[in-house]
Motif scaffolding. Structure first.
Motif, PDB file in Angstrom:
ATOM      1  N   PRO A 199       0.834  -1.209   0.000  1.00 19.25           N
ATOM      2  CA  PRO A 199       0.000   0.000   0.000  1.00 19.25           C
ATOM      3  C   PRO A 199       0.864   1.253   0.000  1.00 19.25           C
ATOM      4  N   ASP A 200       0.313   2.343  -0.491  1.00 21.05           N
ATOM      5  CA  ASP A 200       1.027   3.611  -0.445  1.00 21.05           C
ATOM      6  C   ASP A 200       0.142   4.663   0.235  1.00 21.05           C
ATOM      7  N   VAL A 201       0.639   5.881   0.286  1.00 21.18           N
ATOM      8  CA  VAL A 201      -0.098   6.958   0.952  1.00 21.18           C
ATOM      9  C   VAL A 201      -1.443   7.194   0.272  1.00 21.18           C
ATOM     10  N   PHE A 202      -1.482   7.076  -1.061  1.00 18.16           N
ATOM     11  CA  PHE A 202      -2.725   7.316  -1.799  1.00 18.16           C
ATOM     12  C   PHE A 202      -3.811   6.316  -1.396  1.00 18.16           C
ATOM     13  N   ALA A 203      -3.406   5.054  -1.209  1.00 19.04           N
ATOM     14  CA  ALA A 203      -4.368   4.022  -0.806  1.00 19.04           C
ATOM     15  C   ALA A 203      -4.904   4.322   0.599  1.00 19.04           C
ATOM     16  N   TYR A 204      -3.997   4.682   1.517  1.00 21.38           N
ATOM     17  CA  TYR A 204      -4.438   5.014   2.876  1.00 21.38           C
ATOM     18  C   TYR A 204      -5.329   6.261   2.878  1.00 21.38           C
ATOM     19  N   ASN A 205      -4.985   7.226   2.040  1.00 23.98           N
ATOM     20  CA  ASN A 205      -5.814   8.430   1.953  1.00 23.98           C
ATOM     21  C   ASN A 205      -7.228   8.104   1.470  1.00 23.98           C
ATOM     22  N   ALA A 206      -7.316   7.165   0.512  1.00 26.11           N
ATOM     23  CA  ALA A 206      -8.627   6.758  -0.001  1.00 26.11           C
ATOM     24  C   ALA A 206      -9.450   6.120   1.117  1.00 26.11           C
ATOM     25  N   LEU A 207      -8.778   5.293   1.953  1.00 22.38           N
ATOM     26  CA  LEU A 207      -9.476   4.634   3.058  1.00 22.38           C
ATOM     27  C   LEU A 207      -9.904   5.649   4.122  1.00 22.38           C
ATOM     28  N   ILE A 208      -9.018   6.559   4.456  1.00 24.63           N
ATOM     29  CA  ILE A 208      -9.339   7.595   5.453  1.00 24.63           C
ATOM     30  C   ILE A 208     -10.469   8.484   4.945  1.00 24.63           C
ATOM     31  N   SER A 209     -10.399   8.874   3.670  1.00 20.82           N
ATOM     32  CA  SER A 209     -11.449   9.701   3.073  1.00 20.82           C
ATOM     33  C   SER A 209     -12.800   8.993   3.106  1.00 20.82           C
ATOM     34  N   GLY A 210     -12.796   7.700   2.778  1.00 20.37           N
ATOM     35  CA  GLY A 210     -14.040   6.928   2.799  1.00 20.37           C
ATOM     36  C   GLY A 210     -14.661   6.875   4.182  1.00 20.37           C
ATOM     37  N   PHE A 211     -13.825   6.625   5.191  1.00 15.50           N
ATOM     38  CA  PHE A 211     -14.345   6.582   6.567  1.00 15.50           C
ATOM     39  C   PHE A 211     -14.884   7.943   6.995  1.00 15.50           C
ATOM     40  N   CYS A 212     -14.203   9.005   6.589  1.00 17.21           N
ATOM     41  CA  CYS A 212     -14.667  10.358   6.954  1.00 17.21           C
ATOM     42  C   CYS A 212     -16.013  10.656   6.307  1.00 17.21           C
ATOM     43  N   LYS A 213     -16.161  10.294   5.033  1.00 17.06           N
ATOM     44  CA  LYS A 213     -17.441  10.523   4.344  1.00 17.06           C
ATOM     45  C   LYS A 213     -18.554   9.698   4.966  1.00 17.06           C
ATOM     46  N   ALA A 214     -18.202   8.540   5.508  1.00 20.22           N
ATOM     47  CA  ALA A 214     -19.191   7.680   6.169  1.00 20.22           C
ATOM     48  C   ALA A 214     -19.410   8.083   7.623  1.00 20.22           C
ATOM     49  N   ASN A 215     -18.810   9.203   8.013  1.00 15.32           N
ATOM     50  CA  ASN A 215     -18.924   9.733   9.388  1.00 15.32           C
ATOM     51  C   ASN A 215     -18.373   8.751  10.420  1.00 15.32           C
ATOM     52  N   GLN A 216     -17.317   8.038  10.057  1.00 14.65           N
ATOM     53  CA  GLN A 216     -16.654   7.114  10.971  1.00 14.65           C
ATOM     54  C   GLN A 216     -15.250   7.659  11.266  1.00 14.65           C
ATOM     55  N   ILE A 217     -15.234   8.759  12.012  1.00 12.24           N
ATOM     56  CA  ILE A 217     -13.979   9.472  12.267  1.00 12.24           C
ATOM     57  C   ILE A 217     -13.012   8.628  13.093  1.00 12.24           C
ATOM     58  N   GLU A 218     -13.552   7.867  14.047  1.00 13.87           N
ATOM     59  CA  GLU A 218     -12.683   7.013  14.880  1.00 13.87           C
ATOM     60  C   GLU A 218     -11.957   5.995  14.014  1.00 13.87           C
ATOM     61  N   SER A 219     -12.687   5.406  13.070  1.00 12.97           N
ATOM     62  CA  SER A 219     -12.063   4.436  12.164  1.00 12.97           C
ATOM     63  C   SER A 219     -10.995   5.107  11.313  1.00 12.97           C
ATOM     64  N   ALA A 220     -11.259   6.327  10.874  1.00 12.18           N
ATOM     65  CA  ALA A 220     -10.274   7.081  10.082  1.00 12.18           C
ATOM     66  C   ALA A 220      -9.006   7.324  10.895  1.00 12.18           C
ATOM     67  N   ASN A 221      -9.174   7.667  12.170  1.00 18.25           N
ATOM     68  CA  ASN A 221      -8.009   7.891  13.048  1.00 18.25           C
ATOM     69  C   ASN A 221      -7.212   6.610  13.265  1.00 18.25           C
ATOM     70  N   ARG A 222      -7.921   5.487  13.369  1.00 14.26           N
ATOM     71  CA  ARG A 222      -7.221   4.201  13.538  1.00 14.26           C
ATOM     72  C   ARG A 222      -6.385   3.877  12.296  1.00 14.26           C
ATOM     73  N   VAL A 223      -6.935   4.183  11.107  1.00 16.54           N
ATOM     74  CA  VAL A 223      -6.179   3.971   9.865  1.00 16.54           C
ATOM     75  C   VAL A 223      -4.951   4.872   9.849  1.00 16.54           C
ATOM     76  N   LEU A 224      -5.121   6.116  10.298  1.00 16.36           N
ATOM     77  CA  LEU A 224      -3.992   7.051  10.355  1.00 16.36           C
ATOM     78  C   LEU A 224      -2.883   6.507  11.251  1.00 16.36           C
ATOM     79  N   ASN A 225      -3.259   5.958  12.414  1.00 16.94           N
ATOM     80  CA  ASN A 225      -2.267   5.391  13.337  1.00 16.94           C
ATOM     81  C   ASN A 225      -1.600   4.161  12.731  1.00 16.94           C
ATOM     82  N   ARG A 226      -2.406   3.324  12.039  1.00 17.09           N
ATOM     83  CA  ARG A 226      -1.849   2.125  11.406  1.00 17.09           C
ATOM     84  C   ARG A 226      -0.893   2.509  10.277  1.00 17.09           C
TER      85      ARG A 226
END
Length: 583
Positions: A135-162
């Protein structure tokens, strides 16, 4: 202040003691319901349907010696066609054969699953990428963006930490996604904390970063803080664009600082930016909303002199403002001028005119206007039609309204819940209860959920026709835990009025206590209805004693007390009260 009857008047009024009913302990189950029997509120998960592969894919997969290039082609083709479940199937087959997944395709697949609201499968793609690929930064950004749009901010933060744990440094896009998501949800404080993290990570903020923060700060009324962010941005060597500057203009207009907004716009060329039509439109709307027509005309002239041509929005602002001031003929002239200059009006241009014609009772002109919009290729939206339907019904033209209503689906503008609410009320008021209730059933059958107005309208109609038990049954539907629309003080007041008119005061008192128990605060209308119900039931002295107590507690106003005193005159009893209050 919320007051129950038992607390306020224990000595002379309690449920069951005021009026003795012989058969009024009615059951409140109702034959009328707005609930869709086919709708299930069961939140348990449902197994996804089995995957159906295309014929070409099945043929390709029958070969046991598929190479990596074949899988890649199948994966790319299905992903491009939007067949994301099929793509995931190929991805699983691919890694099971020991092939490495492509990060670009996986990133597209993650975005596709999030766009189709399939969060679980988007996560599965990242799991495959992390386990079998790179994976690269773009893939992680896509995952973080998806969680944010789904209003799952905690999940987005967990992806950021991972992401950090796996050795990836978040870039400015990562932070912009998080900051933008938090700002869009009104969490400016948390967004600023993320901004601080960005700076601590030695990540340079971009123009987009500052623009997001400035827009959010302006929305929360922090114009001075927004200006500080702009200064900070400039001192950091970043050049704001018109999105940034327009956020400031919007803030100045919201705060009513119109002269300062005009000065700001005029200073932009010195800053290397030319004001655009959006800048002028915001200021024009603010000026005309305050009735400053002279300044508005000067601003439009300035637009022309600076080479900034007015657009559809500019003309729509002028039309709307003229209609608001009942200058409908002038608004029509602006519309004609707009068309002469080669611009195509949209629904926002026509809607103020249609509303104005309806308001003035010129319904024939409103209908002609709607027909004209269709002939010019600009399809009116349902808001336009709802305005007309409401006006026709209020003017006693329910039959014509029904004719138009029945054509909506055929002309590509299907009715919404507001359309059904309007027609339901009109039919019921005309005495056609069967067709009115049929409207509610048709609405639900067509997959349109009733709203609070649907419930309140139906409850009001039932109470008005003496069908109070059915109204109480509907109120019970709203009160259940799974209901999407909880009763408001308006709902309870409608039922309260029905009970009071029926002289069922013991139940009205119970209803007041029920409101308080459900944390729905009664308002002045609630208490006035109760007092009037008691008075009209024959207990005038009790009613005015209660009114006096509520007046002393500041629950009802002196004006309300004055009206009640005229309705139930008790001059001998309340002479002193009237004199003391100068009534």
């Amino acid at each position: 202040m919320t007051i129950t009857f038992a607390e306020l008047f224990p000595h002379c009024l309690s449920p069951g003691t005021l009026i003795k009913h012989t058969s009024h302990s009615h059951r409140t189950c109702s034959v009328v319901s707005c609930r869709n029997p086919n709708n299930s509120h069961d939140k348990t998960s449902i197994n996804p349907p089995r995957l159906k592969l295309s014929a070409e894919a099945q043929t390709q997969l029958q070969s046991s010696d598929l190479k990596e290039t074949h899988f890649t082609k199948l994966l790319n083709r299905s992903c491009k066609a939007g067949k994301f479940n099929e793509s995931l199937y190929f991805l699983e087959c691919m890694v099971n054969k020991g092939y490495k997944p492509d990060v670009v395709v996986c990133t597209k697949l993650i975005k596709g699953f999030f766009d189709s609201r399939n969060v679980g499968r988007a996560v599965r793609v990242m799991e495959i990428l992390e386990s079998h690929g790179e994976p690269d930064v773009f893939a992680y950004n896509a995952l973080i963006s998806g969680f944010c749009k789904a209003n799952q901010i905690e999940s987005a933060n967990r992806v950021l930490n991972r992401m950090r744990a796996r050795g990836f440094t978040p870039d400015v896009v990562t932070y912009n996604i998080l900051i933008g998501s938090l700002c869009s949800r009104g969490k400016l404080g948390l967004a600023l904390q993320v901004f601080d993290e960005l700076l601590e990570d030695n990540c340079k903020p971009s123009v987009i970063t500052y623009t997001i923060l400035i827009e959010a700060t302006v929305l929360q009324g922090g114009l001075n803080e927004a200006m500080k962010l702009l200064d900070e941005m400039l001192s950091g060597g970043l050049k704001p664009d018109m999105y940034t500057y327009n956020a400031i203009v919007r803030g100045l207009c919201r705060e009513g600082m119109l002269n300062r907004a005009l000065e700001f716009i005029r200073s932009l060329p010195e800053k290397g930016c030319t004001p655009d039509v959006i800048s002028y439109n915001m200021l024009l709307r603010a000026l005309l909303n305050r009735g400053k027509w002279d300044e508005g005309e000067k601003l439009v002239s300035e637009m022309y002199s600076r080479g900034c041509e007015p657009n559809v929005v500019t003309y729509s602002i002028l039309i709307s403002s003229l209609c608001r001031e009942s200058k409908v003929d002038e608004a029509v002239n602006v519309l004609k001028l707009m068309i002469e200059r080669g611009l195509s009006p949209d629904t926002y241009s026509y809607d103020p005119l249609i509303s104005a014609f309806c308001r003035e009772g010129r319904l024939d002109v409103a209908i002609e206007f709607l027909d004209h919009t269709v002939s010019t290729g600009c399809m009116p939206d349902i808001v336009n039609y709802n305005t007309l339907l409401s006006a026709l019904c209020k003017n006693g033209n329910a039959d014509l309204a029904m004719e138009i209503f029945e054509k909506l689906g055929k002309i590509g503008c299907p009715p919404d819940v507001s359309s059904y609410n309007t027609m339901f009320s009109a039919l019921w008021s005309n005495g056609d209860r069967t067709r009115a209730l049929g409207m509610v059933l048709e609405m639900i059958k067509n997959g349109i959920d009733p709203d609070e107005i649907t419930y309140n309208s139906l409850i009001s109609c039932l109470c008005r026709d003496g069908m109070v038990n059915e109204a109480i049954g509907l109120l019970g539907d709203m009160e259940i835990e799974s209901s999407d629309f909880k009763p408001t003080v308006i709902t309870y007041n409608i039922v309260m009025l029905g009970l009071c008119k029926a002289h069922r005061m013991d139940e009205a008192i119970d209803l007041l206590d029920r409101m308080v128990e459900r944390e729905c605060k009664p308002n002045e209308t609630t208490y006035v209805l109760m007092i009037e119900g008691i008075g009209f039931a024959g207990w005038r002295e009790v009613a005015m004693e209660l009114a006096n107590s509520l007046l002393e507690l500041d629950v009802i106003s002196r004006d309300a007390f004055k009206r009640l005193n005229k309705t139930f005159p008790m001059l001998d009893v309340y002479k002193e009260v009237a004199r003391a209050g100068n009534l």
